[in-house]
Design an enzyme around this catalytic site. Structure first.
Site, PDB file in Angstrom:
ATOM      1  CG  ASP A 118      -2.036  -1.047   1.088  1.00 36.83           C
ATOM      2  OD1 ASP A 118      -2.238  -1.560  -0.026  1.00 36.83           O
ATOM      3  OD2 ASP A 118      -2.690  -1.342   2.101  1.00 36.83           O
ATOM      4  N   GLY A 119       1.982   1.216   0.697  1.00 36.81           N
ATOM      5  CA  GLY A 119       2.872   2.377   0.714  1.00 36.81           C
ATOM      6  C   GLY A 119       3.414   2.706  -0.664  1.00 36.81           C
ATOM      7  CG  ASP A 163       0.087  13.191  21.548  1.00 41.93           C
ATOM      8  OD1 ASP A 163       0.418  14.041  22.396  1.00 41.93           O
ATOM      9  OD2 ASP A 163       0.124  11.969  21.757  1.00 41.93           O
ATOM     10  CB  ALA A 197      -4.490   4.933   6.730  1.00 42.41           C
ATOM     11  CE1 TYR A 198      -1.882   8.021  14.009  1.00 46.25           C
ATOM     12  CE2 TYR A 198      -0.696   9.586  12.631  1.00 46.25           C
ATOM     13  CZ  TYR A 198      -0.958   9.048  13.872  1.00 46.25           C
ATOM     14  OH  TYR A 198      -0.299   9.527  14.966  1.00 46.25           O
TER      15      TYR A 198
END
Length: 281
Positions: free
Chosen positions: A61-62, A164, A176-177
């Site tokens: 995927d990257g 954060d 994802a993230y």
């Protein structure tokens, strides 16, 4: 379809034999096909890539993310042969490669136009090429100290919080993230953007979905060191200015999807029922 590009991630287990087989499969379908091989996306962003009819990505995927950014301006469709860990975007497994190539040349596929993001840093004249397919993330630096952010949507104040960081994600990036930050899974063809705070110091700050045409301004009100801007988890830049603007790019990622692939089945097998750690690339 006669001009095919192949982008290879050299960190993956891709032998010469695998590449030879792919060449063979392509030429079995079109003996006149011209194949250009790229390694780690080098040269993929050159103007000559505009002539490619499609690009096959050998990686994970990257590698898809890097390929999408490199080709965004050229409107070239891409698809991935998974040699990574998750294979959510690079959804074709190696054993199905021959069938995928056959379907490609038969025209048995559809193209999904995926939203991409762009980012501008206020006060910096030079426009860097900050394009993202998954997400753009603004986070604290190395110190374990939170940052105070203020969010504006279309120049209207939305909220202020300490956290954060902040994720702005596309529907593609929603798995994802931002998913790990508590955001929803968004169906990939929806025209929306997502804001997801990372570890906010408040019980009331939650992810939100916005119209895809929204302009998102993130202002850094209090910091102990320069925050970091991350593009698709692959490019990063220390941010010395106090405001970042993120919006939908005029470019789209054109993903080739084969008719035998079901989004919800992929979601179930690659995300919902996946128990081992997603290592990524």
């Amino acid at each position: 379809m006669k001009n095919i590009g192949i982008n290879i991630n050299t960190d993956k287990d891709i032998s010469r034999n695998i590449l030879d087989k792919i060449f063979q499969y392509i030429h079995e379908e079109c003996s006149e096909a011209k194949i250009k091989v790229f390694y780690d996306s080098k040269g993929l962003d050159n103007e000559e890539s505009r002539a490619l009819d499609a690009v096959m990505v050998l990686g994970g995927d990257g590698t898809i993310l890097g390929t999408a950014r490199a080709l965004a301006k050229y409107d070239v469709p891409i698809f991935g042969i998974n040699r990574g860990h998750l294979g959510f975007l690079a959804e074709i497994e190696l054993e199905d490669c021959k069938k995928a190539i056959k379907n490609l040349f038969k025209g048995q596929y559809k193209i999904e136009n995926r939203i991409m993001l762009k980012c501008d840093l206020k006060g910096i004249d030079k426009k860097d090429d900050f394009l993202a397919l998954n997400d753009i993330v603004l986070t604290k630096g190395n110190l374990s100290r939170i940052v105070k952010y203020s969010i504006y949507v279309d120049d209207v104040w939305y909220t202020t919080f300490v956290a954060d960081g902040v994720i702005v994600a596309t529907p593609t990036g929603s798995t994802a993230y931002s998913l790990s930050a508590g955001g929803p899974i968004v169906y990939p063809d929806l025209d929306v953007l997502e804001i997801a705070p990372i570890c906010p110091h408040s019980l009331g700050i939650r992810p939100i979905l916005l119209n895809g045409n929204s302009k998102i301004n993130i202002r850094v009100l209090k910091k102990y060191e320069d925050p970091v801007l991350t593009i698709d988890g692959q490019r990063y830049k220390k941010v010395t200015v106090n405001e970042v603007t993120i919006s939908k790019s005029e470019y789209k990622c054109r993903l080739i999807k084969f008719k035998d692939k079901d989004y919800f089945k992929i979601l179930r097998t690659k995300i919902s029922y996946r128990s081992r750690e997603c290592e990524g690339e």
